[in-house]
Design an enzyme around this catalytic site. Structure first.
Site, PDB file in Angstrom:
ATOM      1  N   GLU A 191       7.322  15.222  -0.928  1.00 59.20           N
ATOM      2  CA  GLU A 191       6.347  15.490  -1.573  1.00 59.20           C
ATOM      3  C   GLU A 191       5.636  16.830  -1.756  1.00 59.20           C
ATOM      4  OE1 GLU A 191       4.238  12.412  -3.575  1.00 59.20           O
ATOM      5  OE2 GLU A 191       6.748  11.371  -3.804  1.00 59.20           O
TER       6      GLU A 191
ATOM      7  N   LYS B 254      -0.898   9.064  -3.357  1.00 60.96           N
ATOM      8  CA  LYS B 254      -0.682   9.742  -3.882  1.00 60.96           C
ATOM      9  C   LYS B 254      -2.106  10.695  -5.081  1.00 60.96           C
ATOM     10  CE  LYS B 254       3.855   8.533  -2.863  1.00 60.96           C
ATOM     11  NZ  LYS B 254       5.880   8.610  -3.461  1.00 60.96           N
TER      12      LYS B 254
ATOM     13  N   SER C 139      10.212   3.395  -1.952  1.00 63.02           N
ATOM     14  CA  SER C 139      10.908   2.232  -2.954  1.00 63.02           C
ATOM     15  C   SER C 139      10.428   0.410  -2.369  1.00 63.02           C
ATOM     16  CB  SER C 139      12.404   2.073  -3.569  1.00 63.02           C
ATOM     17  OG  SER C 139      12.723   3.365  -3.886  1.00 63.02           O
TER      18      SER C 139
ATOM     19  N   GLU D  12      11.261   7.754   5.795  1.00 62.56           N
ATOM     20  CA  GLU D  12      10.721   8.031   4.332  1.00 62.56           C
ATOM     21  C   GLU D  12      12.830   8.856   3.915  1.00 62.56           C
ATOM     22  OE1 GLU D  12       7.265   6.539   2.539  1.00 62.56           O
ATOM     23  OE2 GLU D  12       6.816   8.990   2.818  1.00 62.56           O
TER      24      GLU D  12
ATOM     25  N   ASN E  31      -0.141   4.735   0.103  1.00 62.90           N
ATOM     26  CA  ASN E  31      -0.555   6.055  -0.459  1.00 62.90           C
ATOM     27  C   ASN E  31      -0.245   5.751  -1.655  1.00 62.90           C
ATOM     28  OD1 ASN E  31      -0.079   8.593  -1.238  1.00 62.90           O
ATOM     29  ND2 ASN E  31       1.964   8.783  -0.406  1.00 62.90           N
TER      30      ASN E  31
ATOM     31  N   GLY F 141      10.355   6.725  -5.057  1.00 65.16           N
ATOM     32  CA  GLY F 141      10.071   6.694  -6.285  1.00 65.16           C
ATOM     33  C   GLY F 141      10.967   6.248  -6.866  1.00 65.16           C
TER      34      GLY F 141
ATOM     35  N   HIS G 249       4.068  15.012   4.465  1.00 64.09           N
ATOM     36  CA  HIS G 249       5.446  13.923   2.963  1.00 64.09           C
ATOM     37  C   HIS G 249       6.787  14.570   2.173  1.00 64.09           C
ATOM     38  CE1 HIS G 249       5.154  11.101  -0.651  1.00 64.09           C
ATOM     39  NE2 HIS G 249       5.446  10.121   0.114  1.00 64.09           N
TER      40      HIS G 249
HETATM   41  P1  PGA Z   1       7.541   4.530  -3.281  1.00 61.68           P
HETATM   42  O1  PGA Z   1       6.317   5.669  -2.320  1.00 61.68           O
HETATM   43  O2  PGA Z   1       7.246   3.856  -2.232  1.00 61.68           O
HETATM   44  O3  PGA Z   1       6.418   4.942  -4.561  1.00 61.68           O
HETATM   45  O4  PGA Z   1       8.592   4.598  -3.298  1.00 61.68           O
HETATM   46  C1  PGA Z   1       6.558   6.017  -0.947  1.00 61.68           C
HETATM   47  C2  PGA Z   1       6.459   7.196   0.108  1.00 61.68           C
HETATM   48  O5  PGA Z   1       5.879   8.182  -1.706  1.00 61.68           O
HETATM   49  O6  PGA Z   1       5.571   7.153   0.692  1.00 61.68           O
END
Ligand code: PGA
Length: 268
Positions: A107, A11, A225, A182, A9, A188, A105
């Site tokens: 976010e 983003k 992560s 997730e 992803n 993150g 997601h």
């Molecule tokens: P990350 O993000 O690997 O940076 O923790 C995962 C995600 O948001 O799908």
């Protein structure tokens, strides 16, 4: 055993030139493996989710190359067409070569206030157009600390898949659907639940879905992560079919390591 699945992803990152360099690194990696045992990327399902502006470029690149990589969008609108400035419909995503769409997601839910009813409408629209959903679910730290993890996940699943779980209109391709667990607090942050914790959540998700979905078994990925150093510990768990990677997927080299190492653990 299902084919291990790795989703990148990106983003809101990467323009066309960066996307091209990324894909060229994938091609070099595949070329180095020619003649050697099958490249891990051929034994896994790899899905890239670039921003909307790079979808067309990545799609054309993939058509010309021999890479076995699928394309996903990071979001979608549920209407088919019309006066919805700034939105993208499921058929537009199909048109540009997407097979998958990330829906819900964290976010989108937490920064942009996307609600469960919107997520359900998006899922319905995507499934109707023959796209495969990558539905993200996850609890916040507060919910976890309050012992409400499963209650939150169950609510997200039932609100998203409601009618299908009650046995109505089960669509095709269910085994190509993806659920990404997730935890919000792991995205993150460099913090992760233990692989064992993830496996027990996945088992519950699987059991819950299998009561309603009879035609197939969606794959269940972990996200939050994940990197090239911890991938093996997650993929060792039978319940974890793959991973959704944000930060560490922005480097093609790192993401290829994640695919290689994760696939070796799963397929030996
Ligand atoms: P990350 O993000 O690997 O940076 O923790 C995962 C995600 O948001 O799908």
């Amino acid at each position: 055993m299902s084919t291990p699945c790795f989703v990148a992803n990106w983003k809101m990152n990467k323009g066309i030139a960066e996307a091209e360099a990324y894909l060229q690194t994938f091609e070099k990696h595949a070329a180095q493996r020619t003649g050697a045992p099958l490249a891990e990327t051929d034994r896994a399902e790899t899905i890239l989710a670039p921003p909307f502006t790079a979808l067309s470029f990545v799609s054309e690149f993939l058509k010309r190359s021999s890479l076995r990589v699928d394309l996903a969008a990071q979001n979608v609108h549920y209407r088919g067409e019309g006066a919805f400035t700034g939105e993208i419909s499921p058929s537009m995503l199909r048109d540009v070569g997407c097979r998958y769409v990330i829906i819900g997601h964290s976010e989108r839910r937490h920064i942009f206030g996307e609600t469960d009813p919107e997520i359900r409408r998006k899922l319905d629209a995507v499934i109707k157009r023959g796209l495969r959903p990558i539905l993200c679910i996850g609890e916040t730290l507060e919910e976890r600390q309050g012992g409400r993890t499963w209650a939150v996940l169950e609510s997200q699943l039932s609100k998203a898949f409601g009618k299908f779980l009650q046995g109505h209109e089960e669509p095709a391709y269910v085994s190509e659907w993806i659920i990404a667990y997730e935890p919000v607090w792991a995205i993150g942050t460099g913090q992760t639940p233990t692989p064992g914790d993830v496996a027990s959540v996945h088992q519950k998700v699987r059991e819950y879905l299998s009561e309603g979905l009879k035609k197939g078994r969606p794959r269940i990925l972990y996200g939050g992560s994940v990197n090239e150093d911890n991938i093996e510990t997650f993929m060792k768990e039978k319940e974890i079919d793959g991973v959704l990677v944000g930060g560490a997927s922005l480097s093609a080299d790192k993401f290829l390591k994640i695919i290689d190492r994760g696939t070796l653990v799963k397929r030996g």
